[in-house]
Scaffold this active site. Structure first.
Site, PDB file in Angstrom:
ATOM      1  N   LYS A   1       0.841  -1.195   0.000  1.00 26.18           N
ATOM      2  CA  LYS A   1       0.000   0.000   0.000  1.00 26.18           C
ATOM      3  C   LYS A   1       0.875   1.244   0.000  1.00 26.18           C
ATOM      4  O   LYS A   1       1.910   1.289   0.687  1.00 26.18           O
ATOM      5  CB  LYS A   1      -0.919  -0.015   1.231  1.00 26.18           C
ATOM      6  CG  LYS A   1      -1.976   1.095   1.248  1.00 26.18           C
ATOM      7  CD  LYS A   1      -2.912   0.936   2.435  1.00 26.18           C
ATOM      8  CE  LYS A   1      -3.969   2.025   2.487  1.00 26.18           C
ATOM      9  NZ  LYS A   1      -4.899   1.851   3.620  1.00 26.18           N
TER      10      LYS A   1
ATOM     11  N   SER B  53      -9.810   1.736   2.874  1.00 24.89           N
ATOM     12  CA  SER B  53      -8.991   2.544   1.993  1.00 24.89           C
ATOM     13  C   SER B  53      -7.945   1.728   1.230  1.00 24.89           C
ATOM     14  O   SER B  53      -7.298   2.238   0.316  1.00 24.89           O
ATOM     15  CB  SER B  53      -8.266   3.610   2.838  1.00 24.89           C
ATOM     16  OG  SER B  53      -7.396   3.005   3.789  1.00 24.89           O
TER      17      SER B  53
ATOM     18  N   SER C  43     -10.067  -0.853   7.183  1.00 24.53           N
ATOM     19  CA  SER C  43      -9.586  -0.606   5.828  1.00 24.53           C
ATOM     20  C   SER C  43      -8.832  -1.751   5.187  1.00 24.53           C
ATOM     21  O   SER C  43      -8.433  -1.662   4.029  1.00 24.53           O
ATOM     22  CB  SER C  43      -8.708   0.652   5.810  1.00 24.53           C
ATOM     23  OG  SER C  43      -9.486   1.806   6.026  1.00 24.53           O
TER      24      SER C  43
END
Length: 471
Positions: free
Chosen positions: A73, A148, A172
């Site tokens: 990420k 997210s 998330s």
């Protein structure tokens, strides 16, 4: 989808190579560029790491993750590789150091192929808030992949990586895992170092893992867990050994806690159907079911957003257009205001404003302090539940993936998609979402399991039981 654990025997006997593996994944990534899962590809670095892995396999010196393709990420620091947090504020930022987890992955032979798209500064539940465009769900149909960490979830679900790292502040990792039909683990707070993770809400953030199998989840978790002297919030514990415990039998009789029916009223019927099927799997394996009540559940979302936005307003104050990051040209000389107005997207600005408000004089006691007290009630309740049961079972999300744009006009409805996930962040205990099948429209559905603090071994055992039983 072939997992790393399935591939490993072929790597061990040299019937396939790490170089061939990385080239195959890079080819798939190029073919599926429309998913917008990656913001930065690291092809040269991946090929070099694959060549080193191949040499170790030939010499019989393979490390625990040699040949494993990993996506990261884009809010986790990677030395010499752009780390943007999907924000114009950090569009051209290149860190000078690797996060603790990146060091661990590299040392274990993991092959990093790139940095994944996300909601800006990890603020979102649908991956529609990236400054570089939203991530497409692997099934298309104009669906969101969840947020997210949507890019990391899609990377695994679409076969662009064996595993990936995300961050979980209020769900998330687990929420996009449920939407995309993969495994998503949020460990105990402090079990994995946050050193090198760009902070959103420091007391809630935890690096988590996406994978297609429990075995791959356990392998990566064992590798990146452990004490980090550069992170004072990490637990002083050695790296975990959950992969070994997967082969250990569960007790013939165990207790599973579930929420009362009124706390499940917001779930769609297809989610409830899979929830009941999963419950039968656990019962067949010897589970005794006990119903529990989580206090102040109606306040989970307000409590979470008060605390998270308060911490975000403090953490993001460092992005001022002066020291690093985006710097605006301001005619009136107010560089900081112009840089923050132009560099941050609407959702980030909204959360900073809300956080500043709840911390301001006159409102601190009414909101922030009250939320902190309520958080203690959640922690006490979680501890009480796990004094009676080995595991807590509930849906991951109230619905399957929703359409793009469906909830952007109403932030409150968007925030409610985190209803079942935020309690684990507030209490700090480990939680996981596992895929349990699809609804009639073919959309993936995930169920969530939680255990007591530092019981990831038990959590992964129960997760494997549930996944195998739902196949």
């Amino acid at each position: 989808m072939l997992s790393y654990s399935d591939l490993k025997p072929s790597l061990d006997n040299n019937s396939t190579t790490a170089v061939e593996t990385v080239e195959s994944f890079l080819k798939t990534i190029r073919e599926k560029q429309h998913l917008n899962a990656f913001l930065t590809l690291t092809e040269a670095e991946a090929r070099e790491a694959a060549s080193e892995s191949e040499t170790r396999f030939k010499n019989g010196e393979a490390r625990s993750l040699d040949g494993m393709i990993v996506a990261i990420k884009d809010n986790i620091s990677t030395k010499g590789i752009r780390t943007t947090c999907a924000s114009r504020m950090l569009e051209n930022f290149t860190p000078l150091y690797d996060a603790f987890v990146i060091e661990k992955i590299k040392n274990a032979g993991g092959i990093i192929v790139g940095k994944t798209n996300m909601d800006e500064f990890a603020m979102g539940s649908s991956n529609e808030n990236s400054a570089f465009g939203g991530v497409e769900h692997p099934l298309g149909q104009d669906l969101v992949p969840g947020g997210s960490s949507g890019g990391s979830a899609v990377a695994v679900a679409a076969g662009l990586a064996h595993v990936s790292l995300g961050s979980d502040t209020g769900g998330s990792v687990r929420q996009p895992a449920a939407f995309c039909g993969v495994v998503g683990l949020k460990p105990t707070y402090g079990r994995i170092s946050r050193s090198g993770l760009v902070a959103f809400a420091s007391s809630l953030d935890q690096i988590g893992i996406f994978a297609n199998s429990i075995e791959d989840t356990a392998l990566l978790f064992d590798t990146i867990s452990g004490h980090d002297p550069n992170d004072s919030t990490t637990a002083n514990r050695p790296p975990a050994e959950t992969f070994k415990s997967l082969s250990e039998p569960l007790s013939h009789k165990f207790t599973v806690a579930v929420l009362h029916d009124e706390q499940l009223e917001g779930c769609s019927e297809d989610v409830l159907k899979k929830y009941r099927e999963g419950l039968e799997v656990l019962k067949s394996a010897g589970a005794e079911i006990v119903k529990v009540t989580m206090p102040v559940s109606e306040a989970w979302i307000p409590m979470y957003y008060i605390l998270a936005t308060a911490e975000a307003s403090s953490n993001l104050a460092r992005f001022d257009g002066v020291r690093y990051g985006f710097r605006a040209e301001a005619e009136d000389g107010d560089i900081t205001t112009a840089s923050r107005s132009q560099g941050f997207g609407p959702e980030v600005q909204r959360r900073i404003m809300l956080g500043t408000y709840v911390l301001s004089s006159g409102y601190y006691d009414a909101y922030y302090l009250k939320a902190q007290k309520a958080r203690r009630l959640v922690l006490n309740a979680v501890n009480d539940i796990f004094s009676k049961a080995e595991v807590l079972y509930m849906p991951t999300t109230p619905t399957p993936a929703f359409k793009r744009g469906e909830k952007t006009a109403d932030p409150i409805q968007m925030y409610l998609s985190d209803y079942f996930t935020v309690s684990a962040n507030l209490a700090g205990n480990p939680a996981i979402s596992v895929p349990v099948g699809n609804n009639d429209a073919g959309l993936p559905i995930g169920m969530q399991l939680q255990t007591s603090h530092f019981e990831e071994g038990k959590l992964l055992q129960f997760s494997k039981l549930l996944m195998d039983g739902m196949r």
